[in-house]
Design a protein around this motif. Structure first.
Motif, PDB file in Angstrom:
ATOM      1  N   GLN A 232       0.817  -1.211   0.000  1.00  0.00           N
ATOM      2  CA  GLN A 232       0.000   0.000   0.000  1.00  0.00           C
ATOM      3  C   GLN A 232       0.853   1.265   0.000  1.00  0.00           C
ATOM      4  O   GLN A 232       0.582   2.203  -0.751  1.00  0.00           O
ATOM      5  CB  GLN A 232      -0.942  -0.016   1.213  1.00  0.00           C
ATOM      6  CG  GLN A 232      -1.942  -1.171   1.171  1.00  0.00           C
ATOM      7  CD  GLN A 232      -2.838  -1.209   2.394  1.00  0.00           C
ATOM      8  OE1 GLN A 232      -2.529  -0.616   3.424  1.00  0.00           O
ATOM      9  NE2 GLN A 232      -3.969  -1.917   2.294  1.00  0.00           N
ATOM     10  N   THR A 233       1.894   1.299   0.834  1.00  0.00           N
ATOM     11  CA  THR A 233       2.703   2.521   0.945  1.00  0.00           C
ATOM     12  C   THR A 233       3.894   2.529  -0.002  1.00  0.00           C
ATOM     13  O   THR A 233       4.510   3.574  -0.222  1.00  0.00           O
ATOM     14  CB  THR A 233       3.217   2.691   2.370  1.00  0.00           C
ATOM     15  OG1 THR A 233       4.141   1.620   2.680  1.00  0.00           O
ATOM     16  CG2 THR A 233       2.075   2.655   3.373  1.00  0.00           C
ATOM     17  N   ARG A 234       4.268   1.361  -0.506  1.00  0.00           N
ATOM     18  CA  ARG A 234       5.436   1.180  -1.375  1.00  0.00           C
ATOM     19  C   ARG A 234       6.760   1.437  -0.629  1.00  0.00           C
ATOM     20  O   ARG A 234       7.823   1.520  -1.237  1.00  0.00           O
ATOM     21  CB  ARG A 234       5.385   2.082  -2.615  1.00  0.00           C
ATOM     22  CG  ARG A 234       4.091   2.018  -3.391  1.00  0.00           C
ATOM     23  CD  ARG A 234       3.815   0.621  -3.908  1.00  0.00           C
ATOM     24  NE  ARG A 234       4.795   0.203  -4.913  1.00  0.00           N
ATOM     25  CZ  ARG A 234       4.799  -0.996  -5.504  1.00  0.00           C
ATOM     26  NH1 ARG A 234       3.890  -1.905  -5.161  1.00  0.00           N
ATOM     27  NH2 ARG A 234       5.705  -1.297  -6.409  1.00  0.00           N
ATOM     28  N   ALA A 235       6.660   1.579   0.680  1.00  0.00           N
ATOM     29  CA  ALA A 235       7.867   1.783   1.485  1.00  0.00           C
ATOM     30  C   ALA A 235       8.516   0.439   1.789  1.00  0.00           C
ATOM     31  O   ALA A 235       7.846  -0.601   1.827  1.00  0.00           O
ATOM     32  CB  ALA A 235       7.521   2.497   2.784  1.00  0.00           C
ATOM     33  N   ALA A 236       9.808   0.482   1.995  1.00  0.00           N
ATOM     34  CA  ALA A 236      10.521  -0.755   2.340  1.00  0.00           C
ATOM     35  C   ALA A 236      10.008  -1.296   3.669  1.00  0.00           C
ATOM     36  O   ALA A 236       9.851  -0.550   4.637  1.00  0.00           O
ATOM     37  CB  ALA A 236      12.015  -0.483   2.429  1.00  0.00           C
ATOM     38  N   ALA A 237       9.736  -2.587   3.681  1.00  0.00           N
ATOM     39  CA  ALA A 237       9.278  -3.232   4.914  1.00  0.00           C
ATOM     40  C   ALA A 237      10.476  -3.645   5.764  1.00  0.00           C
ATOM     41  O   ALA A 237      11.583  -3.857   5.243  1.00  0.00           O
ATOM     42  CB  ALA A 237       8.426  -4.456   4.576  1.00  0.00           C
ATOM     43  N   ALA A 238      10.244  -3.718   7.055  1.00  0.00           N
ATOM     44  CA  ALA A 238      11.316  -4.154   7.955  1.00  0.00           C
ATOM     45  C   ALA A 238      11.744  -5.572   7.584  1.00  0.00           C
ATOM     46  O   ALA A 238      10.912  -6.459   7.413  1.00  0.00           O
ATOM     47  CB  ALA A 238      10.836  -4.107   9.404  1.00  0.00           C
ATOM     48  N   ASN A 239      13.052  -5.768   7.438  1.00  0.00           N
ATOM     49  CA  ASN A 239      13.573  -7.086   7.058  1.00  0.00           C
ATOM     50  C   ASN A 239      13.474  -8.038   8.249  1.00  0.00           C
ATOM     51  O   ASN A 239      14.104  -7.815   9.287  1.00  0.00           O
ATOM     52  CB  ASN A 239      15.035  -6.957   6.609  1.00  0.00           C
ATOM     53  CG  ASN A 239      15.554  -8.241   5.998  1.00  0.00           C
ATOM     54  OD1 ASN A 239      15.432  -9.297   6.583  1.00  0.00           O
ATOM     55  ND2 ASN A 239      16.145  -8.128   4.822  1.00  0.00           N
ATOM     56  N   PRO A 240      12.695  -9.107   8.126  1.00  0.00           N
ATOM     57  CA  PRO A 240      12.515 -10.024   9.269  1.00  0.00           C
ATOM     58  C   PRO A 240      13.806 -10.741   9.657  1.00  0.00           C
ATOM     59  O   PRO A 240      14.007 -11.079  10.826  1.00  0.00           O
ATOM     60  CB  PRO A 240      11.456 -11.010   8.772  1.00  0.00           C
ATOM     61  CG  PRO A 240      11.559 -10.958   7.284  1.00  0.00           C
ATOM     62  CD  PRO A 240      11.921  -9.548   6.956  1.00  0.00           C
ATOM     63  N   ILE A 241      14.686 -10.979   8.681  1.00  0.00           N
ATOM     64  CA  ILE A 241      15.950 -11.656   8.986  1.00  0.00           C
ATOM     65  C   ILE A 241      16.813 -10.778   9.880  1.00  0.00           C
ATOM     66  O   ILE A 241      17.373 -11.234  10.882  1.00  0.00           O
ATOM     67  CB  ILE A 241      16.694 -12.018   7.685  1.00  0.00           C
ATOM     68  CG1 ILE A 241      15.866 -13.019   6.874  1.00  0.00           C
ATOM     69  CG2 ILE A 241      18.077 -12.583   7.991  1.00  0.00           C
ATOM     70  CD1 ILE A 241      16.441 -13.341   5.515  1.00  0.00           C
ATOM     71  N   ALA A 242      16.897  -9.480   9.534  1.00  0.00           N
ATOM     72  CA  ALA A 242      17.679  -8.553  10.342  1.00  0.00           C
ATOM     73  C   ALA A 242      17.099  -8.445  11.748  1.00  0.00           C
ATOM     74  O   ALA A 242      17.833  -8.362  12.744  1.00  0.00           O
ATOM     75  CB  ALA A 242      17.714  -7.183   9.677  1.00  0.00           C
ATOM     76  N   ARG A 243      15.778  -8.487  11.850  1.00  0.00           N
ATOM     77  CA  ARG A 243      15.129  -8.376  13.149  1.00  0.00           C
ATOM     78  C   ARG A 243      15.425  -9.599  14.018  1.00  0.00           C
ATOM     79  O   ARG A 243      15.696  -9.480  15.219  1.00  0.00           O
ATOM     80  CB  ARG A 243      13.611  -8.219  12.959  1.00  0.00           C
ATOM     81  CG  ARG A 243      12.871  -7.784  14.226  1.00  0.00           C
ATOM     82  CD  ARG A 243      11.367  -7.728  13.980  1.00  0.00           C
ATOM     83  NE  ARG A 243      11.037  -6.963  12.785  1.00  0.00           N
ATOM     84  CZ  ARG A 243       9.826  -6.982  12.216  1.00  0.00           C
ATOM     85  NH1 ARG A 243       8.859  -7.753  12.716  1.00  0.00           N
ATOM     86  NH2 ARG A 243       9.588  -6.255  11.143  1.00  0.00           N
ATOM     87  N   VAL A 244      15.399 -10.782  13.419  1.00  0.00           N
ATOM     88  CA  VAL A 244      15.701 -12.003  14.163  1.00  0.00           C
ATOM     89  C   VAL A 244      17.147 -11.990  14.656  1.00  0.00           C
ATOM     90  O   VAL A 244      17.432 -12.347  15.801  1.00  0.00           O
ATOM     91  CB  VAL A 244      15.444 -13.250  13.291  1.00  0.00           C
ATOM     92  CG1 VAL A 244      16.068 -14.490  13.922  1.00  0.00           C
ATOM     93  CG2 VAL A 244      13.965 -13.465  13.102  1.00  0.00           C
ATOM     94  N   LEU A 245      18.068 -11.578  13.793  1.00  0.00           N
ATOM     95  CA  LEU A 245      19.474 -11.543  14.182  1.00  0.00           C
ATOM     96  C   LEU A 245      19.719 -10.554  15.314  1.00  0.00           C
ATOM     97  O   LEU A 245      20.607 -10.748  16.153  1.00  0.00           O
ATOM     98  CB  LEU A 245      20.347 -11.177  12.972  1.00  0.00           C
ATOM     99  CG  LEU A 245      20.419 -12.231  11.860  1.00  0.00           C
ATOM    100  CD1 LEU A 245      21.187 -11.692  10.669  1.00  0.00           C
ATOM    101  CD2 LEU A 245      21.066 -13.511  12.378  1.00  0.00           C
ATOM    102  N   LYS A 246      18.925  -9.498  15.359  1.00  0.00           N
ATOM    103  CA  LYS A 246      19.082  -8.481  16.402  1.00  0.00           C
ATOM    104  C   LYS A 246      18.450  -8.912  17.719  1.00  0.00           C
ATOM    105  O   LYS A 246      19.028  -8.722  18.793  1.00  0.00           O
ATOM    106  CB  LYS A 246      18.466  -7.165  15.937  1.00  0.00           C
ATOM    107  CG  LYS A 246      18.628  -6.028  16.936  1.00  0.00           C
ATOM    108  CD  LYS A 246      18.038  -4.730  16.395  1.00  0.00           C
ATOM    109  CE  LYS A 246      18.214  -3.580  17.382  1.00  0.00           C
ATOM    110  NZ  LYS A 246      17.651  -2.302  16.872  1.00  0.00           N
TER     111      LYS A 246
END
Length: 282
Positions: A232-246
């Motif tokens: 809907q917004t065409r904005a980059a979504a938060a990367n789930p892989i980066a979130r898991v690693l953090k």
């Protein structure tokens, strides 16, 4: 005259005694230099630490032969982690010449990210049996997973720590092969990374979904292969892989996620990501 003769005789005797003592000292010095050369070349297992000299006695030769024939690396460590003795197998595992390995700190051969785990294992091993995995780096820059078994040892009133090091490389490769085989058979797309977020695996479904082959994606950042935007917004979504690693916890993509394929195509997806821990909790 008699006094002069007596003085000359005493002078000759003193000179003779000094020459004899000097010859004896020269011989002893030569023996010590030969011993030091043997120690440095690895022909004799000995190490100077402060005012102490650690060396293998002749009665221990059968045990030395046994240790040298082991398929595992073996070492005796000082309480501060200095390698006092080690067998040729440990030298081979770490790809470091024996004469350079002896006298070095074992911890300096451990991968930086594994140092805290190593220190915990070694501290426990000074008081009792401890066992766990650590990743070491070889002189050639190769990383090698090794199971370390530490236990306290005391001989002639000197406290030390024994180490038995088992190479886990073949076992890890076999585990990875089984893991890859399992993931390849899953009907959903599977993407795996290392701790730095670098791609290490894509199954066939993930290759078809992203447009990237496993060969192309290896060593690339996950964000480059797995690019997601909000529909809907065409904005980059938060990367789930980066979130898991953090965070170290499982997570899911936000709603209305679109995957951007390698060819620019867009595919609506639902996604979840979760960490995989080894036996040491890492």
């Amino acid at each position: 005259m008699e006094k002069k003769n007596a003085l000359a005789s005493e002078t000759r005797w003193t000179k003779t005694a000094l020459l004899k003592e000097n010859a004896e000292l020269q011989a002893r010095l030569g023996e010590m230099e030969d011993t030091l050369r043997a120690i440095k070349s690895g022909a004799v297992d000995a190490l100077f630490l402060g005012n102490q000299v650690f060396s293998l006695q002749g009665v221990e030769t059968p045990y030395r032969l046994l240790v040298e024939s082991m398929n595992e690396g073996a070492a005796t460590l000082a309480l501060d982690g200095t390698i006092l003795y080690c067998n040729q197998r440990l030298s081979t595992l770490l790809d470091i010449p024996l004469n350079l390995l002896i006298g070095s700190q074992l911890r300096q051969h451990v991968r930086t990210s594994e140092c805290s785990s190593f220190e915990e294992l070694f501290t426990q091993g000074r008081e009792g049996l401890s066992k766990g995995e650590c990743v070491f780096h070889t002189e050639g820059g190769v990383t090698r997973p090794i199971q370390c078994s530490f236990s306290p040892l005391e001989a002639r009133g000197v406290r030390t720590v024994s180490l038995v090091a088992t190479d886990l490389t073949d076992r890890k490769l076999a585990e990875q092969a089984r893991f890859a085989s399992t993931l390849s058979s899953i009907g959903d797309a599977v993407v795996a990374t290392d701790l730095n977020g670098t791609i290490t695996f894509l199954n066939t479904v993930a290759e078809n979904l992203t447009g990237w082959t496993l060969a192309e994606s290896l060593t690339k950042p996950a964000g480059e292969i797995f690019t997601v935007i909000n529909e809907q917004t065409r904005a980059a979504a938060a990367n789930p892989i980066a979130r898991v690693l953090k965070t170290g916890t499982a997570t899911r993509l936000e709603e209305h996620a679109l995957l951007i394929r390698k060819d620019g195509g867009e595919i609506p997806i639902d996604d979840s990501a979760a960490p995989i821990f080894n036996q040491g909790g890492n």
